[in-house]
Design a protein around this motif. Structure first.
Motif, PDB file in Angstrom:
ATOM      1  N   LEU A  56      20.051  27.254  91.791  1.00 15.04           N
ATOM      2  CA  LEU A  56      20.521  26.456  93.007  1.00 15.04           C
ATOM      3  C   LEU A  56      21.955  26.445  93.070  1.00 15.04           C
ATOM      4  O   LEU A  56      22.548  26.417  94.140  1.00 15.04           O
ATOM      5  CB  LEU A  56      19.904  25.158  92.696  1.00 15.04           C
ATOM      6  CG  LEU A  56      20.182  23.914  93.621  1.00 15.04           C
ATOM      7  CD1 LEU A  56      19.718  24.313  95.096  1.00 15.04           C
ATOM      8  CD2 LEU A  56      19.516  22.464  93.084  1.00 15.04           C
ATOM      9  N   ALA A  57      22.836  26.304  91.929  1.00 17.47           N
ATOM     10  CA  ALA A  57      24.241  26.372  91.996  1.00 17.47           C
ATOM     11  C   ALA A  57      24.662  27.620  92.612  1.00 17.47           C
ATOM     12  O   ALA A  57      25.819  27.526  93.439  1.00 17.47           O
ATOM     13  CB  ALA A  57      24.577  26.180  90.484  1.00 17.47           C
ATOM     14  N   GLU A  58      24.035  28.648  92.284  1.00 17.28           N
ATOM     15  CA  GLU A  58      24.474  30.072  93.011  1.00 17.28           C
ATOM     16  C   GLU A  58      24.312  30.135  94.406  1.00 17.28           C
ATOM     17  O   GLU A  58      25.246  30.425  95.260  1.00 17.28           O
ATOM     18  CB  GLU A  58      23.818  31.166  92.184  1.00 17.28           C
ATOM     19  CG  GLU A  58      24.096  32.475  92.739  1.00 17.28           C
ATOM     20  CD  GLU A  58      23.379  33.562  92.286  1.00 17.28           C
ATOM     21  OE1 GLU A  58      23.561  34.802  92.617  1.00 17.28           O
ATOM     22  OE2 GLU A  58      22.603  33.569  91.291  1.00 17.28           O
ATOM     23  N   LEU A  59      23.126  29.393  94.821  1.00 13.82           N
ATOM     24  CA  LEU A  59      22.891  29.246  96.169  1.00 13.82           C
ATOM     25  C   LEU A  59      23.862  28.424  96.954  1.00 13.82           C
ATOM     26  O   LEU A  59      24.287  28.830  98.171  1.00 13.82           O
ATOM     27  CB  LEU A  59      21.485  28.848  96.443  1.00 13.82           C
ATOM     28  CG  LEU A  59      20.986  28.665  98.026  1.00 13.82           C
ATOM     29  CD1 LEU A  59      21.037  29.817  98.858  1.00 13.82           C
ATOM     30  CD2 LEU A  59      19.739  27.987  97.836  1.00 13.82           C
ATOM     31  N   LEU A  60      24.258  27.398  96.384  1.00 12.99           N
ATOM     32  CA  LEU A  60      25.084  26.352  97.168  1.00 12.99           C
ATOM     33  C   LEU A  60      26.525  26.942  97.156  1.00 12.99           C
ATOM     34  O   LEU A  60      27.104  26.674  98.294  1.00 12.99           O
ATOM     35  CB  LEU A  60      24.893  24.932  96.419  1.00 12.99           C
ATOM     36  CG  LEU A  60      23.697  24.415  96.509  1.00 12.99           C
ATOM     37  CD1 LEU A  60      23.772  22.990  95.469  1.00 12.99           C
ATOM     38  CD2 LEU A  60      23.379  23.845  97.899  1.00 12.99           C
ATOM     39  N   GLY A  61      26.582  27.584  95.997  1.00 15.13           N
ATOM     40  CA  GLY A  61      28.176  28.259  96.154  1.00 15.13           C
ATOM     41  C   GLY A  61      28.229  29.245  97.478  1.00 15.13           C
ATOM     42  O   GLY A  61      29.232  29.421  97.888  1.00 15.13           O
ATOM     43  N   TYR A  62      27.246  30.046  97.645  1.00 17.94           N
ATOM     44  CA  TYR A  62      27.069  30.931  98.662  1.00 17.94           C
ATOM     45  C   TYR A  62      27.369  30.123 100.059  1.00 17.94           C
ATOM     46  O   TYR A  62      27.896  30.516 101.129  1.00 17.94           O
ATOM     47  CB  TYR A  62      26.149  31.981  98.647  1.00 17.94           C
ATOM     48  CG  TYR A  62      25.804  33.021  97.551  1.00 17.94           C
ATOM     49  CD1 TYR A  62      26.868  33.822  97.374  1.00 17.94           C
ATOM     50  CD2 TYR A  62      24.711  33.019  96.872  1.00 17.94           C
ATOM     51  CE1 TYR A  62      26.925  34.538  96.366  1.00 17.94           C
ATOM     52  CE2 TYR A  62      24.752  33.787  95.894  1.00 17.94           C
ATOM     53  CZ  TYR A  62      25.588  34.752  95.468  1.00 17.94           C
ATOM     54  OH  TYR A  62      25.554  35.848  94.419  1.00 17.94           O
TER      55      TYR A  62
END
Length: 330
Positions: free
Chosen positions: A133-139
């Motif tokens: 989720l953190a990776e997705l929000l970063g994108y």
């Protein structure tokens, strides 16, 4: 109260998955005309009675066929996918349909060993949900730690919602995201989870304050008994899945009610009929008002699974009359 729709593209007995998907698109047009706020589609794999397997693709078809209703996913199961690909897919959707796309996410992984092997995921993938989720929000926000950019998504305002499966409510509070929750283990436990979510919520760029979407199975008809009959096909399919391992196409309620069932089947069937909200418009309006009062929910995400599409549409038409429009959020 704000009302929205979750449609899983159920397959009727004797009909094809292809027809179920076309029916979903047509149904979205119909509920848009009735004034519903959102229309979400789901992700299920290798389920005979459910055609909705590729939610972002189906969401694109729904958004193209409608003009006002918000369209999203309830949800994309993030452990089944690479976060970059999910961000890019929603970036394309948000670019083509500005200010109409919702990113609904869940943490479930394929339900069987065979599905997980086909997806290239193990059970442990769900435990990595927070990092994914953190990776997705970063994108989505153009702040990827890897320096990789999900180009079509950056700069878009894409509301992200989390489904409260497993530790979903805790994660939603930690990341400051709206919560989608159902009473899978009873209303009292659901209410406690909502209270904990609100107490632990951390404001974020996505949401300044907690926002709760209550997912509920609802059936409305001109009589209480007729409304209850609308629930029979899914209740039987659910009972069948618990004894046979797969959710089958939906059968007509009269055929199910005339069937001879074993004691075990009957018990499973009766259990599957519990926990739904059903009745006449006045009965359902009173039930909804009580539920919203007890939970403080900001929105209700409605699922109505009927064998006959005309009965399903009638249910949503009757339910739409209890809807009031609050200040929009997302």
């Amino acid at each position: 109260m704000r009302l929205s729709v979750l449609d899983r593209s159920h397959v009727g007995l004797g009909l094809s998955p292809q027809q179920a998907l076309r029916d979903t698109v047509r149904f979205a047009q119909q509920v848009e005309d009735l004034g519903y706020h959102r229309f979400w589609v789901a992700e299920h794999h290798s389920v005979p009675g459910v055609a909705g397997a590729a939610p972002t693709v189906l969401a694109a078809a729904v958004a193209a066929a409608t003009s006002r209703i918000r369209v999203g996913t309830g949800g994309v199961m993030l452990p089944n996918h690479q976060p970059l690909v999910v961000a890019e897919q929603f970036g394309v959707l948000g670019s083509l349909f500005p200010d109409r796309i919702d990113v609904g996410l869940g943490r479930s992984v394929g339900f069987t060993d065979g599905i997980r092997r086909a997806l290239g995921r193990g059970k442990e993938a769900a435990e990595q949900f927070g990092d994914q989720l953190a990776e997705l929000l970063g994108y989505l926000h153009g702040r990827s730690a890897s320096g990789v950019h999900a180009v079509p998504a950056e700069g878009l305002d894409l509301p992200v919602f989390l489904l409260a499966t497993g530790s979903g409510a805790t994660t939603a509070a930690e990341f400051g995201l709206p919560l989608v929750i159902a009473a899978a283990h009873g209303d009292e436990r659901m209410i406690r989870t909502i209270e904990e979510y609100r107490a632990d919520f951390r404001p974020s760029a996505q949401a300044a304050e907690p926002y709760v979407v209550l997912a509920r199975s609802i059936a409305v008809a001109d009589s209480t008994e007729r409304a209850r009959r609308l629930l029979v096909p899914e209740a039987w399919a659910t009972a069948y899945s618990r004894t046979h391992g797969e959710f089958p196409p939906l059968e007509a309620p009269e055929e199910i009610l005339a069937r001879s069932m074993s004691d075990r089947q009957r018990a499973q069937f009766e259990r599957a009929l519990r926990g739904h909200l059903f009745g006449t418009p006045d009965e359902v309006a009173a039930g909804l008002q009580d539920l919203v009062a007890r939970t403080g929910a900001d929105e209700v995400l409605v699922t109505t699974t009927a064998h006959d599409p005309a009965d399903r549409l009638d249910s949503y038409r009757l339910l739409s009359r209890v809807q009031r429009t609050p200040t929009p959020v997302g």
